[in-house]
Every structure is written in C-alpha cells, then in structure tokens.
Design an enzyme around this catalytic site. Structure first.
Site, short mmCIF file in Angstrom:
data_model
loop_
_atom_site.label_atom_id
_atom_site.label_comp_id
_atom_site.label_asym_id
_atom_site.label_seq_id
_atom_site.Cartn_x
_atom_site.Cartn_y
_atom_site.Cartn_z
N PHE A 112 0.84 -1.18 0.00
CA PHE A 112 0.00 0.00 0.00
C PHE A 112 0.89 1.24 0.00
O PHE A 112 1.89 1.29 0.72
CB PHE A 112 -0.93 0.01 1.22
CG PHE A 112 -2.04 1.00 1.10
CD1 PHE A 112 -3.08 0.78 0.21
CD2 PHE A 112 -2.04 2.17 1.83
CE1 PHE A 112 -4.10 1.70 0.07
CE2 PHE A 112 -3.06 3.10 1.70
CZ PHE A 112 -4.10 2.87 0.81
N ASP B 277 2.64 -6.05 7.09
CA ASP B 277 1.44 -5.23 7.19
C ASP B 277 0.24 -6.15 7.00
O ASP B 277 0.09 -6.79 5.95
CB ASP B 277 1.47 -4.13 6.12
CG ASP B 277 0.30 -3.17 6.24
OD1 ASP B 277 -0.77 -3.57 6.74
OD2 ASP B 277 0.43 -2.01 5.81
N TYR C 157 -10.22 -0.95 10.85
CA TYR C 157 -11.49 -0.46 10.30
C TYR C 157 -11.95 -1.26 9.09
O TYR C 157 -13.03 -0.99 8.56
CB TYR C 157 -11.40 1.03 9.94
CG TYR C 157 -10.19 1.43 9.14
CD1 TYR C 157 -10.12 1.23 7.78
CD2 TYR C 157 -9.10 2.04 9.77
CE1 TYR C 157 -9.01 1.59 7.05
CE2 TYR C 157 -7.99 2.42 9.06
CZ TYR C 157 -7.94 2.20 7.69
OH TYR C 157 -6.83 2.57 6.98
N LYS C 158 -11.18 -2.23 8.65
CA LYS C 158 -11.57 -3.06 7.51
C LYS C 158 -12.31 -4.31 8.02
O LYS C 158 -13.43 -4.22 8.50
CB LYS C 158 -10.35 -3.43 6.67
CG LYS C 158 -9.58 -2.23 6.12
CD LYS C 158 -8.43 -2.67 5.24
CE LYS C 158 -7.48 -1.55 4.89
NZ LYS C 158 -8.08 -0.43 4.17
N ARG D 215 -13.08 -3.68 -7.18
CA ARG D 215 -12.63 -4.51 -6.05
C ARG D 215 -13.81 -4.90 -5.17
O ARG D 215 -14.68 -4.07 -4.84
CB ARG D 215 -11.59 -3.72 -5.25
CG ARG D 215 -10.79 -4.53 -4.28
CD ARG D 215 -9.70 -3.67 -3.66
NE ARG D 215 -10.25 -2.63 -2.78
CZ ARG D 215 -9.58 -2.08 -1.77
NH1 ARG D 215 -8.34 -2.46 -1.52
NH2 ARG D 215 -10.14 -1.15 -1.03
#
Length: 398
Positions: free
Chosen positions: A114, A185, A210-211, A357
């Site tokens: 990312f 990560d 938060y995912k 996605r």
C-alpha cells in the site's frame, strides 16, 4: 445444516436493499457499537470524568484489546498493543527494525504494497540519510531479492489491489536466513485470513482495524513486536504513554517494558470502545471457518461474474489459496462501472487505474448476496448502465 455465521450476520447493521462487498475498505457498523460508545461517552466520560482512566480502566484498553486482536493473528498475549494510525505504526516498526540491523542500508518492499507504507519508508530513510535505500520490486520478485544487503523486508501480506497473497512463513524464513528483519502489514489480513505471527516467526507486524475487524472509520491501528525483540527495540517515537512511568513526569525517556513501549499518544478511548464491541463478533468464530466460507463466497462470485460479464478480466489470482478475502476485476471503465453498481445497491470500490474490487466477509455476507450482486453487475454491463456522465465524475474517495 446450521449456518455457523447466521448469528454473526444479525450482529451488523446493513442498510435495507444493500449488498455490502466493501468490508475490505470499511467494515459495516456492529449493532452493539452504538450502545457501547454511548456508554463510554455518557456513563464513563460523562459521569466519571477524568476518573474514567482509573475507574473504567481506560489506560489498559490498548493492551487488553490488543490481546483480543492477537488471538486472530497468532500473536502471544502481551505482544500486541493498540493506538495511533497505521502509518505511525509502520514508521515505528521500520525504525526499530533498522536499529536492530545497524550495519545494513536496504529496505526491501514490493509495488503491491500500500502506498502509505512506501511513503513512510521514503520519509524515514530520507531523514536518516547515511545511504539508506528503499528497494521496490514486483511481488513475484521479493523472495529472489532477499539477500545479505537487506536490513528489513517490509511487505503487505495481501495486495490491496488484486488480493495476491504472500507466503509469510517462507519469506520470513528467507529473510532470517540472510540476517534480515521481517515486517508484515496485516491491513488486508487481520480478520480476513488465518495469520500465525508466532509460527511464522515474524519480527514485527502492523495493521488497521477499520476493515475486516469493523472498528469504524479511523479506528486505531495495532502493532506487534515479537517477544524476543520486545525489551530490546527502541521506539523512534518516544511518546509519553510509552514511558516506563508516565506519571513520574521525568524529563528523560525510559521505555516501558515489552510492547507497551510502542504506545505513543493518549489512547483514543471512544474509538477503542467501538472496536471492543466489534470484536465480540469474533468470540465464537475461528479464522479457519472464516477462510473456508470466504473462499466459497469468492469462488461463487467469480463463476457468476465471468458467466455474465465477458468485458471484465479477473485481476486476482485464480487459485483461491493464492489470494486473500477479496476479488478484483479489471475493466477499462472500472470507476464508472463501480458507481453504477453502487447506485443499484451493491457496494464495492475502485482502485486506479482500472480495478473493480470486492471484499468477502462471511460475518455478514451470504451466498445469496454474492449471486445477486453478480446478477446486478451483469445487468450493468449488458445495458451499459455505467456509460453516463454522472457515473464517470470522480469523487474524492473512490
């Protein structure tokens, strides 16, 4: 046959008429979070005021909640702590790793990482100077690029664009075989796939909540430090809360014991309350069961989409064991296609330049959901419903 996820689906608020396939970007609201946050605000902050740090135990929440996440990522108790943002935790992990390997100058990453991880590395290495280099290779070239020049390997386990899955254990073993430190990560791994930090012998890991962990927008991040390093690492960000005795108010910094030294700022108590409530959904669920169901959902989605949408090209690995809990398709008008889909109540997201996605979270998704989502996507492609100025107008967040 009883659906093991029937009870967890009832724990989430999904708006009527919505099929939510974007939990890989922001998890939905756990119904219990609203009441839990209200309690924290009204009964704790409201009635206890500053006494809440002691009476409600706020100061211990980052460690207690860290242990709850630790169970989902194969971390030993006391090796995960909450706080700050993922970017801060990336900086901390990399800075500490480089000090553990002072004679080397190369940080190895890949272009599936990312961007914020790469940005943080670039900023840190620029500040350090001294010949440090960030080496970025293609994901398939990571293993072959691990050599005796590498100080730290910094990899996102699941590629945020395609879902491509790295082999954590194999790459960590390769890194250790040449004396490099392994940083992982887990932003697209925690709560999505089984992770075994202890069994893989990872040195550091970081992640957001938060995912797939459904902690809410801006929920605090976590950092893992392997117990073998916990009392040796020096935190580059020497925050007051990471001091051995914060309320001694010493002018000189002394790191706290173990992973507690990786705390930086005051814990975000209201956000941690929401996350704590969200984690209740995992109490009766194994990551192995989640993985089995997510593969089933994603495989069904791929079959249904490919049967209906010849315009779309699968961007994710075909082998479900080689990807995380998301599926991506390439489409030359991917942004417009996703906006048309969202307008029909199916929410995924878009990643430049052409990725549509979709995330698969068994805690609240059923097979009927994914089949219906594919049907709607087929209608959009067949009737070119994406081909309007409205759907082609870019918003700030894609």
């Amino acid at each position: 046959m009883t659906d093991p996820f029937a009870s967890t689906r009832r724990m989430f608020h999904i708006p009527d008429g919505v099929i939510y396939l974007d939990g890989n970007s922001l998890g939905p609201l756990p119904k219990a979070a609203s009441a839990r946050v209200a309690k924290t605000i009204e009964a704790e902050w409201g009635e206890m005021l500053i006494k809440g740090w002691n009476l409600a135990g706020w100061m211990d929440w980052p460690t207690r909640i860290g242990d709850r996440i630790g169970r989902l990522i194969g971390a030993a108790p006391g090796s995960v702590v909450m706080g700050d943002t993922l970017s801060i935790k990336v900086y901390q992990a990399l800075a500490s790793a480089l000090e553990l390997n002072p004679d080397r100058r190369v940080v190895l990453s890949d272009n599936g990482n990312f961007p914020t991880d790469l940005y943080m590395a670039q900023g840190l290495l620029t500040s350090l100077g001294k010949g440090y280099e960030l080496k970025v290779v293609d994901p398939e070239d990571v293993e072959g690029s691990i050599d005796e020049t590498v100080a730290a390997m910094m990899i996102t386990e699941v590629d945020y664009r395609t879902g491509r899955l790295h082999d954590m254990k194999r790459l960590t073993q390769k890194a250790h075989s040449v004396g490099a430190i392994a940083i992982w990560d887990l932003a697209h791994s925690a709560g999505a796939i089984p992770v075994d930090l202890t069994g893989s012998d990872a040195d550091f890991a970081v992640g957001c909540t938060y995912k797939y962990l459904n902690g809410g927008p801006g929920a605090p991040a976590f950092i893992y430090v392997a117990p073998k390093h916990a009392d040796a690492v020096r935190p580059a960000l020497s925050g007051w809360i990471g001091h051995e005795s914060p309320f001694a108010f010493d002018l000189d910094y002394r790191p706290a014991k173990g992973v507690e030294r990786m705390r930086v700022g005051t814990p975000p108590i209201v956000a941690l309350a929401a996350l704590d409530a969200a984690l209740d959904a995992w109490d009766g669920v194994t990551m192995e069961a989640v993985r089995t169901r997510s593969i089933g959902l994603s495989e069904r989605f791929i079959r249904e989409v490919e049967a209906r949408c010849p315009e779309l090209e699968l961007a994710s690995p075909r082998d479900p064991q080689a990807r995380g809990s998301q599926v991506s398709f390439r489409f030359h008008e991917g942004y417009a296609g996703m906006q048309a889909l969202i307008a029909k109540g199916v929410i995924g997201d878009f990643r430049a330049p052409d990725i549509m996605r979709f995330g698969f979270t068994p805690l609240y998704l059923s097979e009927d959901d994914v089949v219906r989502a594919a049907e709607i996507l087929g209608e959009i492609m067949r009737d070119r419903l994406w081909d309007t100025p409205e759907h082609k107008t870019r918003s700030k967040v894609t």
